[in-house]
Design an enzyme around this catalytic site. Structure first.
Site, PDB file in Angstrom:
ATOM      1  N   GLU A 121       0.876  -1.045  -0.064  1.00 17.94           N
ATOM      2  CA  GLU A 121      -0.033   0.075  -0.190  1.00 17.94           C
ATOM      3  C   GLU A 121       0.949   1.366  -0.116  1.00 17.94           C
ATOM      4  O   GLU A 121       0.410   2.363   0.681  1.00 17.94           O
ATOM      5  CB  GLU A 121      -0.867   0.131   1.416  1.00 17.94           C
ATOM      6  CG  GLU A 121      -2.019  -1.021   1.239  1.00 17.94           C
ATOM      7  CD  GLU A 121      -2.770  -1.202   2.484  1.00 17.94           C
ATOM      8  OE1 GLU A 121      -2.429  -0.608   3.573  1.00 17.94           O
ATOM      9  OE2 GLU A 121      -3.861  -1.957   2.491  1.00 17.94           O
ATOM     10  N   GLU A 238      -6.033 -10.760  -0.792  1.00 18.11           N
ATOM     11  CA  GLU A 238      -6.704 -10.718   0.460  1.00 18.11           C
ATOM     12  C   GLU A 238      -8.269 -10.570   0.081  1.00 18.11           C
ATOM     13  O   GLU A 238      -9.120  -9.648   0.657  1.00 18.11           O
ATOM     14  CB  GLU A 238      -6.509  -9.223   1.076  1.00 18.11           C
ATOM     15  CG  GLU A 238      -5.014  -9.219   1.465  1.00 18.11           C
ATOM     16  CD  GLU A 238      -4.428  -7.967   1.865  1.00 18.11           C
ATOM     17  OE1 GLU A 238      -5.471  -7.093   2.780  1.00 18.11           O
ATOM     18  OE2 GLU A 238      -3.386  -7.551   1.914  1.00 18.11           O
TER      19      GLU A 238
HETATM   20  C1  XIL Z   1      -5.782  -6.170   8.781  1.00 20.98           C
HETATM   21  C2  XIL Z   1      -6.068  -7.157   9.532  1.00 20.98           C
HETATM   22  O1  XIL Z   1      -6.943  -8.052   8.923  1.00 20.98           O
HETATM   23  C3  XIL Z   1      -6.658  -6.703  10.854  1.00 20.98           C
HETATM   24  O2  XIL Z   1      -6.625  -7.928  11.868  1.00 20.98           O
HETATM   25  C4  XIL Z   1      -5.767  -5.790  11.612  1.00 20.98           C
HETATM   26  O3  XIL Z   1      -6.220  -5.140  12.616  1.00 20.98           O
HETATM   27  C5  XIL Z   1      -5.318  -4.475  10.385  1.00 20.98           C
HETATM   28  O4  XIL Z   1      -4.959  -5.078   9.332  1.00 20.98           O
HETATM   29  N1  XIL Z   1      -4.855  -4.420   3.738  1.00 20.98           N
HETATM   30  C6  XIL Z   1      -3.663  -5.461   4.086  1.00 20.98           C
HETATM   31  C7  XIL Z   1      -3.902  -6.089   5.516  1.00 20.98           C
HETATM   32  O5  XIL Z   1      -2.715  -5.361   3.793  1.00 20.98           O
HETATM   33  O6  XIL Z   1      -2.460  -6.174   6.068  1.00 20.98           O
HETATM   34  C8  XIL Z   1      -4.931  -5.452   6.455  1.00 20.98           C
HETATM   35  O7  XIL Z   1      -4.999  -6.375   7.529  1.00 20.98           O
HETATM   36  C9  XIL Z   1      -6.227  -5.246   5.689  1.00 20.98           C
HETATM   37  C10 XIL Z   1      -6.184  -4.377   4.577  1.00 20.98           C
END
Ligand code: XIL
Length: 560
Positions: A121, A238
């Site tokens: 990101e 994801e």
């Molecule tokens: C999120 C997790 O799912 C949560 O448990 C944590 O509190 C915050 O991060 N994009 C990403 C992930 O790359 O690392 C994120 O994960 C969700 C959005």
């Protein structure tokens, strides 16, 4: 299919039988949701906490699952000590901290994590295609690690490649899957990196979708086309599809739309050979980041909070059954030389890009008859309907022995099957021989897999003397006198049907034996040849000719 999984900050989910069973039985890849992020894994400047992530990696290994690593550079998920440190640190100090973290974490998981989200990101949501706009962060500009523009990202990829040269390195981001300015910014950066040889191997599309805004088949296809046209892989990293909840439940109509979204993404991925993984951000609605981050939404994952499959699961399975893996004739190559073209009876071949298969490598096994099994972890390769013995199988790459039945044919029809899902068929030419000499490091080039007369491996520091007899391992020698059974281990000496000659350094090396390699599977050819005297010391080109067909140049033998 893959799922992220985690136990950081919550009760040990792996101890929950339904969680562990669903994860192990329904998925072949795993990614720690949080446990490999900076905060949990590097809780203070001088301490690392690998325990929770190690548990997940061990679980994956014991269930044949591959592991993705997430993430080494992110504006979020950083420990307080690091954000405090960044307030007064110089860019050089920040760079040193990042490099040592990458070294330590990737070093710890070397050869266990096959792909890393090196950078997560880093492109801002307001990025435009014209100028890559980067998100403010301690790594970019507050204070940053030095350098301007995407230099900090490039540095991280360089350090990651040094820390584990075998790992696939990804840039991962959200809201880029449907195209648009942010995607163009990511693509511009990736294009520049590829052009300048920065070690990047793929783009991760997070795909946190909702039931109304998911991209069209065309948009998604175009995104994947543009990424893979750069020679990069796509991982969907994801995926979840969040739904608006009313009194805690999703509506039947929304669940249908959700199934459609999952199905669409999987279909597009399966149709693009460069899309090599689809991972969901969790597996059960019982544990999902969605309700906490998107109030009013939930039910985003394929299994409900009681681990029951939602209709999305049926849709995904239907898609897997009806969208077969794509087999390409050019991806069927000699297992020693990686040369495509005609196959010979008994040749050990490797097939790339057959993206259905076991998540982790499964090696050859003997069946009940003592033959090398031709069904390995649900995977089969047929030549005119005859199942080939397996050397190994892993999703994306399998190696088998061409059945001897192809002898005398003009061509053979090849098909790949995984758990009953059949690929297209491809017709490839058959030759009497297609020799390839194994390289010691299995790259198809460099020092050959050659044993000296004292059975030591031939290397530059253990060269063969002129006049000594060496054993060369090769394949593609074709038929053997008296015949050879598919998948049988050679019990003793035999003889190739076709004439075999060897040259070392361009000089004829008299062949003393050319036939099966006792103890190894039929199809491996052992050639014993006498090293010519008078060659210059050092690596010399090694070529084998069988029935008039010569092996590829590039493999060497060391002589003294
Ligand atoms: C999120 C997790 O799912 C949560 O448990 C944590 O509190 C915050 O991060 N994009 C990403 C992930 O790359 O690392 C994120 O994960 C969700 C959005």
């Amino acid at each position: 299919m893959a799922a992220n999984a985690d136990e950081f900050g919550i009760a040990n989910r792996l101890n929950e039988a339904e969680y562990a069973n669903t994860l192990a039985s329904q998925f072949n890849m795993l990614e720690p949701e949080n446990a490999m992020k900076w905060n949990p894994i590097h809780p203070s400047q001088d301490a690392y906490n690998f325990g929770p992530a190690d548990k997940l990696v061990t679980f994956a290994a014991s269930h044949g699952m591959r592991v993705r690593g997430h993430t080494l550079l992110w504006h979020n998920g950083n420990p307080a000590w690091l954000t405090n440190f960044a307030k007064t640190a110089t860019p050089a100090e920040m760079a040193a901290v990042l490099k040592s973290h990458i070294d330590m974490v990737m070093g710890h998981y070397r050869a266990q994590v096959f792909a890393w989200d090196v950078v997560n990101e880093a492109v801002s949501d307001s990025a435009t295609a014209l100028g890559t706009t980067l998100r403010d962060s301690i790594w970019n500009n507050q204070p940053g690690i030095g350098g301007s523009g995407t230099a900090f990202i490039e540095q991280a990829f360089g350090w990651a490649h040094e820390a584990d040269p075998t790992a696939l390195l990804f840039y991962n981001d959200f809201s880029i899957e449907g195209g648009g300015p942010k995607f163009q910014a990511v693509l511009t950066m990736a294009k520049d990196f590829v052009a300048r040889g920065v070690p990047i191997h793929g783009i991760g599309l997070q795909m946190h979708l909702n039931n109304s805004g998911f991209p069209s088949t065309d948009a998604l296809t175009e995104t994947m086309r543009q990424i893979t046209a750069l020679g990069l892989q796509v991982h969907i990293t994801e995926m979840d599809v969040r739904l608006m909840l009313a009194s805690g439940t999703a509506s039947p109509a929304d669940l249908q739309l959700q199934a459609q979204a999952y199905q669409r993404v999987l279909t597009v991925c399966l149709r693009n050979p460069g899309c090599t993984a689809l991972q969901t951000w969790g597996l059960t609605d019982k544990y999902s980041w969605i309700p906490g981050f998107f109030p009013g939404f939930g039910a985003a994952l394929p299994f409900d909070a009681s681990y029951q499959p939602k209709i999305a699961v049926a849709a995904l399975l239907d898609t897997l059954r009806s969208t077969p893996p794509q087999l390409l004739a050019t991806s069927i190559v000699n297992a020693a030389s990686y040369k495509a073209g005609a196959v010979a009876p008994g040749e050990l071949i490797t097939i790339f890009g057959a993206n259905y298969g076991p998540g982790a490598l499964v090696g050859a096994q003997l069946d009940a008859n003592g033959l090398v099994a031709s069904n390995l972890a649900g995977t089969q390769v047929l030549f005119d309907g005859v199942a080939a013995p397996f050397i190994y199988a892993v999703s994306g790459q399998v190696s088998v022995v061409v059945p001897y039945e192809v002898a005398g044919k003009q061509q053979t029809v090849v098909q790949y099957i995984f758990n009953g899902v059949k690929s297209n068929t491809v017709s490839i030419p058959v030759a009497a021989s297609a020799p390839g000499v194994f390289a010691a490091n299995a790259t198809g080039r460099g020092p050959g897999l050659v044993l000296n007369s004292d059975y030591s491996l031939n290397t530059e520091s253990a060269p063969a003397a002129g006049g000594s007899v060496v054993q060369i391992l090769a394949t593609g020698g074709g038929a053997v006198k008296g015949g050879a059974a598919n998948g049988a281990l050679a019990v003793g000496a035999g003889e190739q049907t076709l004439a075999v000659t060897v040259t070392i350094g361009g000089v004829n090396a008299p062949v003393i034996y050319a036939g099966p390699a006792p103890g190894l599977v039929n199809g491996v050819m052992q050639v014993n040849a006498m090293v010519p005297a008078g060659l210059a010391p050092g690596p010399q080109p090694l070529l084998i000719t069988v029935g008039g067909v010569r092996s590829d140049a590039g493999v060497t033998i060391a002589v003294k």
